[in-house]
Design a protein around this motif. Sequence first.
Motif, short mmCIF file in Angstrom:
data_model
loop_
_atom_site.label_atom_id
_atom_site.label_comp_id
_atom_site.label_asym_id
_atom_site.label_seq_id
_atom_site.Cartn_x
_atom_site.Cartn_y
_atom_site.Cartn_z
N PHE A 11 81.19 33.06 87.56
CA PHE A 11 82.32 32.84 88.46
C PHE A 11 82.52 31.35 88.69
O PHE A 11 81.65 30.67 89.20
CB PHE A 11 82.11 33.57 89.79
CG PHE A 11 82.18 35.05 89.63
CD1 PHE A 11 83.42 35.69 89.61
CD2 PHE A 11 81.03 35.81 89.47
CE1 PHE A 11 83.50 37.07 89.44
CE2 PHE A 11 81.10 37.19 89.30
CZ PHE A 11 82.34 37.82 89.29
N LYS A 12 83.67 30.88 88.24
CA LYS A 12 84.03 29.46 88.36
C LYS A 12 85.01 29.30 89.51
O LYS A 12 85.33 30.26 90.21
CB LYS A 12 84.68 28.98 87.07
CG LYS A 12 83.86 29.30 85.82
CD LYS A 12 82.77 28.30 85.64
CE LYS A 12 81.96 28.60 84.39
NZ LYS A 12 80.81 27.74 84.25
N LYS A 13 85.54 28.11 89.62
CA LYS A 13 86.58 27.85 90.62
C LYS A 13 87.70 28.87 90.41
O LYS A 13 88.14 29.07 89.28
CB LYS A 13 87.12 26.44 90.38
CG LYS A 13 87.47 25.69 91.61
CD LYS A 13 87.69 24.23 91.26
CE LYS A 13 88.73 23.68 92.16
NZ LYS A 13 89.99 23.32 91.63
N PRO A 14 88.15 29.53 91.44
CA PRO A 14 89.17 30.57 91.25
C PRO A 14 90.47 30.01 90.66
O PRO A 14 90.85 28.88 90.97
CB PRO A 14 89.43 31.10 92.66
CG PRO A 14 88.32 30.61 93.50
CD PRO A 14 87.76 29.39 92.85
N ARG A 71 88.60 39.51 92.24
CA ARG A 71 88.11 39.12 90.91
C ARG A 71 86.67 39.58 90.67
O ARG A 71 86.24 39.74 89.53
CB ARG A 71 88.21 37.61 90.72
CG ARG A 71 87.26 36.79 91.58
CD ARG A 71 87.28 35.33 91.15
NE ARG A 71 86.36 34.50 91.90
CZ ARG A 71 85.95 33.32 91.48
NH1 ARG A 71 86.37 32.83 90.33
NH2 ARG A 71 85.12 32.59 92.20
N ARG A 114 76.67 32.96 89.73
CA ARG A 114 77.49 32.73 90.91
C ARG A 114 78.24 34.04 91.20
O ARG A 114 78.23 34.95 90.37
CB ARG A 114 78.46 31.57 90.77
CG ARG A 114 77.78 30.23 90.45
CD ARG A 114 78.80 29.11 90.47
NE ARG A 114 78.27 27.87 89.95
CZ ARG A 114 77.67 26.96 90.70
NH1 ARG A 114 77.54 27.14 91.99
NH2 ARG A 114 77.19 25.86 90.15
N GLU A 149 79.97 32.49 96.64
CA GLU A 149 80.60 31.16 96.65
C GLU A 149 81.66 31.07 97.74
O GLU A 149 81.94 30.01 98.27
CB GLU A 149 81.23 30.86 95.28
CG GLU A 149 80.22 30.63 94.16
CD GLU A 149 79.37 29.38 94.34
OE1 GLU A 149 79.85 28.40 94.95
OE2 GLU A 149 78.22 29.38 93.88
N ASP A 150 82.23 32.22 98.08
CA ASP A 150 83.30 32.24 99.07
C ASP A 150 82.82 32.05 100.50
O ASP A 150 83.62 31.95 101.43
CB ASP A 150 84.12 33.53 98.92
CG ASP A 150 84.87 33.52 97.59
OD1 ASP A 150 85.91 32.88 97.52
OD2 ASP A 150 84.36 34.13 96.63
N VAL A 206 80.32 27.32 98.86
CA VAL A 206 81.14 26.12 98.58
C VAL A 206 82.38 26.10 99.48
O VAL A 206 82.80 25.06 99.97
CB VAL A 206 81.51 26.03 97.07
CG1 VAL A 206 82.36 27.20 96.62
CG2 VAL A 206 82.23 24.73 96.76
N VAL A 207 82.92 27.29 99.71
CA VAL A 207 84.14 27.37 100.53
C VAL A 207 83.86 26.94 101.97
O VAL A 207 84.67 26.26 102.60
CB VAL A 207 84.72 28.81 100.46
CG1 VAL A 207 85.82 29.00 101.50
CG2 VAL A 207 85.26 29.09 99.06
#
Length: 281
Positions: free
Chosen positions: A102-105, A117, A133, A137-138, A141-142
């Motif tokens: 899972f990368k940057k959306p 996703r 990931r 991440e949500d 990083v978010v």
Amino acid sequence: MIQSDDMNDSGIDCEKYRVRPGDRVSLADRSTDDTQGLDRKAARAIYKRNLKQLDEFQERLYAESKRSLLLVLQAMDTAGKDSTIRKVTANFNPQGCLVTSFKKPTPRELDHDFLWRVHAHAPQRGHIGIFNRSHYEDVLVVRVHGLASPKAIERRYDRINEFERLLADAGTRIIKVMLHISSKYQLGRLRKRLENPEKHWKFNPADLEERKCWDDYMAAYEIALTRCSTDYAPWYVVPAEKRWFRDAVVTGLLLNAFNEMDPRFPPPDFDPADYPPESLK
Ligand code: AMP
Ligand code: MG
């Protein structure tokens, strides 16, 4: 060597790293370089034994085709997510295993709820899924970079628990692993990447910016680990600085899960006695 009821026959107490529901996680109090007294040779031998057993279990899971297994991997940069995946899947039949990174959306993904996703990559019956990931991440990083409102982020922990409950109810066994390293260890790995031209492709100057937020990341991890470790989707904080030990632990965790799941070859829907070898033409 540590003795515990939870110890599997591999000789490592993997359950030691579990976050129990209700635990308030303090990452500073959790080891990044524990080896349970094992040396590299002993841990590698355990890892190899684990791989053999996992191979067998994967075939049973696939043949049974009723349930699935999901390994969620989260970690700071350089903690070894990629190499963990390589090591864990070394013996798997690729047909029954799907790795999703899972990368940057993308803009399209951002036009949906944050789990949209992710749900699409939940492993189908009979398969093993690995998330490099994840939906975490949500809330990591978010949260660190304020990419969503505090209110929206706050709601996500409950939504994540419900989502994982949904997967568990559908027959997915979930294991979540945070590969735990120290900031000092990360610095050493980043320096090594810069020293070795063959590792330059792995170096991302943006990782140095992220590194400045180390404490914020640890705080965000602590909240996620504290709020989202459940009986049906437990978190494990695995010491990851000794990679040979990490491999033995992560394969050990999968093995423990498989032992509990006990996948079985399905009974044939015909009578094998009706087909003696000499009848085959
Ligand atoms: P890498 O895994 O090193 O290829 O990097 C992937 C990048 O995507 C990391 O910097 C992640 O923080 C970022 N990323 C993954 N998921 C999300 C997300 N939901 N929102 C923002 N960034 C994300
Ligand atoms: Mg990276």
